[in-house]
Design an enzyme around this catalytic site. Sequence first.
Site, mmCIF file in Angstrom:
data_model
loop_
_atom_site.group_PDB
_atom_site.id
_atom_site.type_symbol
_atom_site.label_atom_id
_atom_site.label_comp_id
_atom_site.label_asym_id
_atom_site.label_seq_id
_atom_site.Cartn_x
_atom_site.Cartn_y
_atom_site.Cartn_z
ATOM 1 N N HIS A 224 0.825 -1.208 0.000
ATOM 2 C CA HIS A 224 0.000 0.000 0.000
ATOM 3 C C HIS A 224 0.864 1.265 0.000
ATOM 4 O O HIS A 224 0.470 2.296 0.541
ATOM 5 C CB HIS A 224 -0.995 -0.009 1.174
ATOM 6 C CG HIS A 224 -2.061 -1.056 1.001
ATOM 7 N ND1 HIS A 224 -3.179 -0.858 0.242
ATOM 8 C CD2 HIS A 224 -2.141 -2.333 1.460
ATOM 9 C CE1 HIS A 224 -3.926 -1.957 0.243
ATOM 10 N NE2 HIS A 224 -3.306 -2.876 0.977
ATOM 11 N N SER B 213 -10.320 -18.110 -24.178
ATOM 12 C CA SER B 213 -9.649 -18.378 -22.901
ATOM 13 C C SER B 213 -9.787 -19.857 -22.567
ATOM 14 O O SER B 213 -10.903 -20.360 -22.431
ATOM 15 C CB SER B 213 -10.282 -17.544 -21.782
ATOM 16 O OG SER B 213 -9.955 -18.121 -20.525
ATOM 17 N N GLY C 221 -4.379 -12.594 -5.088
ATOM 18 C CA GLY C 221 -3.452 -11.503 -4.787
ATOM 19 C C GLY C 221 -2.101 -11.686 -5.451
ATOM 20 O O GLY C 221 -1.102 -11.097 -5.018
ATOM 21 N N ASP D 161 2.013 -3.884 -9.728
ATOM 22 C CA ASP D 161 1.805 -5.212 -10.305
ATOM 23 C C ASP D 161 2.243 -5.258 -11.766
ATOM 24 O O ASP D 161 2.916 -6.190 -12.213
ATOM 25 C CB ASP D 161 0.328 -5.611 -10.213
ATOM 26 C CG ASP D 161 -0.201 -5.496 -8.791
ATOM 27 O OD1 ASP D 161 0.617 -5.359 -7.871
ATOM 28 O OD2 ASP D 161 -1.427 -5.538 -8.611
HETATM 29 C C1 GLA Z 1 -2.935 -4.369 -5.177
HETATM 30 C C2 GLA Z 1 -2.742 -3.234 -6.167
HETATM 31 C C3 GLA Z 1 -1.305 -2.703 -6.106
HETATM 32 C C4 GLA Z 1 -0.927 -2.347 -4.668
HETATM 33 C C5 GLA Z 1 -1.249 -3.494 -3.726
HETATM 34 C C6 GLA Z 1 -1.030 -3.128 -2.271
HETATM 35 O O1 GLA Z 1 -2.159 -5.458 -5.545
HETATM 36 O O2 GLA Z 1 -3.000 -3.705 -7.480
HETATM 37 O O3 GLA Z 1 -1.172 -1.600 -6.957
HETATM 38 O O4 GLA Z 1 -1.540 -1.160 -4.265
HETATM 39 O O5 GLA Z 1 -2.602 -3.923 -3.856
HETATM 40 O O6 GLA Z 1 0.316 -2.928 -2.016
#
Ligand code: GLA
Length: 446
Positions: A84, A117, A173, A226
């Site tokens: 974050h 897909s 995640g 990401d």
């Molecule tokens: C998600 C968002 C990223 C980042 C993380 C927290 O993965 O896509 O951009 O903010 O949460 O670090």
Amino acid sequence: MAVRNEAPRTHSQDASRDGCPVKVLGGPGPQPPGDPCVRLKHRERQERAARLRSVLAATYGEDTACSEILVVRAPGRVNLIGEHTDYNEGFVLPAAIDRDVMIAARGRRDRAVRVRSLNYGEAVEFTLDGIAYDRDHIWSNYVRGTLKVLAESGAPLCGMDMVVTGDVPAGAGLSSSAALEVATAVAARAVAARAAAGFDLDGRDLALKCQRAENSFVGVNCGIMDQLASALGKAGHALFIDCRSYEYEPVPLPCDYRIVICDTGVRRGLRDSEYNLRRSQCEEAVRLLRRDRPDVRSLRDVSPEDLPDLEDHLPTPVRERARHVVLENDRVLRSVGALRGGHVDMFGGLMVESHASLRDLYEVSCPELDAMVEVTLDMPGVAGARMTGAGFGGCTVNLVRDDAVDEFRRTVLARYMRTVDPSRLSSEPQVYVCRAEDGAGLMPGS
Ligand code: GLA
């Protein structure tokens, strides 16, 4: 008050001056060339690519083809520390992992895009001249959005047939969406280069376009971490990224440790709404701090020495959110120093501090993430553990010594299951032993 708006070192793409004293994990150079696990992984990847080519040829035929089939891959990512902080223009330290999205693509003579897909068992079709959101095939919006942003930026795209597959678990995640966006952009760039005029876009700009697609088309207000990790990762390294300047530098990971990801089996829930709330609380902190400190553009500009002042200016919970971001940025900087100095235990300690801060100050953890971290901390060979990604479910990341990985894998989930309420789990908890991998690119032979 001290101002911290400069990264301590200039970043570049040149890893050679990292001065890695040891072999690095997963790197093509320092890895023993005959490492059987790496060889196996590469062979499996080649086989997947070959299967994907055949599926594309069988699905779409040759009628409209204007170029050869090529295959690209883009990896998921795990964030080692710096959570974050990206949308606060701070520092992050993610690594691209050896799970990816792979796309076989071929140019067409018209403006149509056809995408199948394999994971979803679905196919869609649209035209580059009228790309709209598709409520019935949500997965396709990452492809649509990326192509739309590229087209709007003037890239000379041509129509494409594409087949997509991936082994990044969705909703865990590990950035399966960013991997799909980045793979789409790399495929579009490679197809255009062969079939039309082509366009120049380096990894950083490509990641920024993908982020824009996710923000403006898909409607998720994510930061840049990401997409940058997926586009620019480097085998055996984490990527130290300055999310203000987008400069980055690979940091070698210790060769005798593995990145082990534990999936709690809890899926998102509050994730998107709480994510947006945290973002707005950070913006609110900046707004309040600027009354006395007009130089503060983002929480990146606040240093740990400023914290006593924060206490005076900010109401709760904005104060706790800001505290997390400021201290987390500092932890990333110290982590880079620890890894470069070979101090794995120090880095592990920072991971554990980061988790506590996300749990107590930023409040984005959940009982299952806490339990998954807690059960590992007294296990042999574990240097550190923390939740990774946005939170409210998903995965933890652990740094585990090589010789302790088997034992870890055998016992961690049984320990975890003894402490959690199984009715809260929506998928089977999993353990993924990973390598840090190279970022997106064309598969050999493409
Ligand atoms: C998600 C968002 C990223 C980042 C993380 C927290 O993965 O896509 O951009 O903010 O949460 O670090």
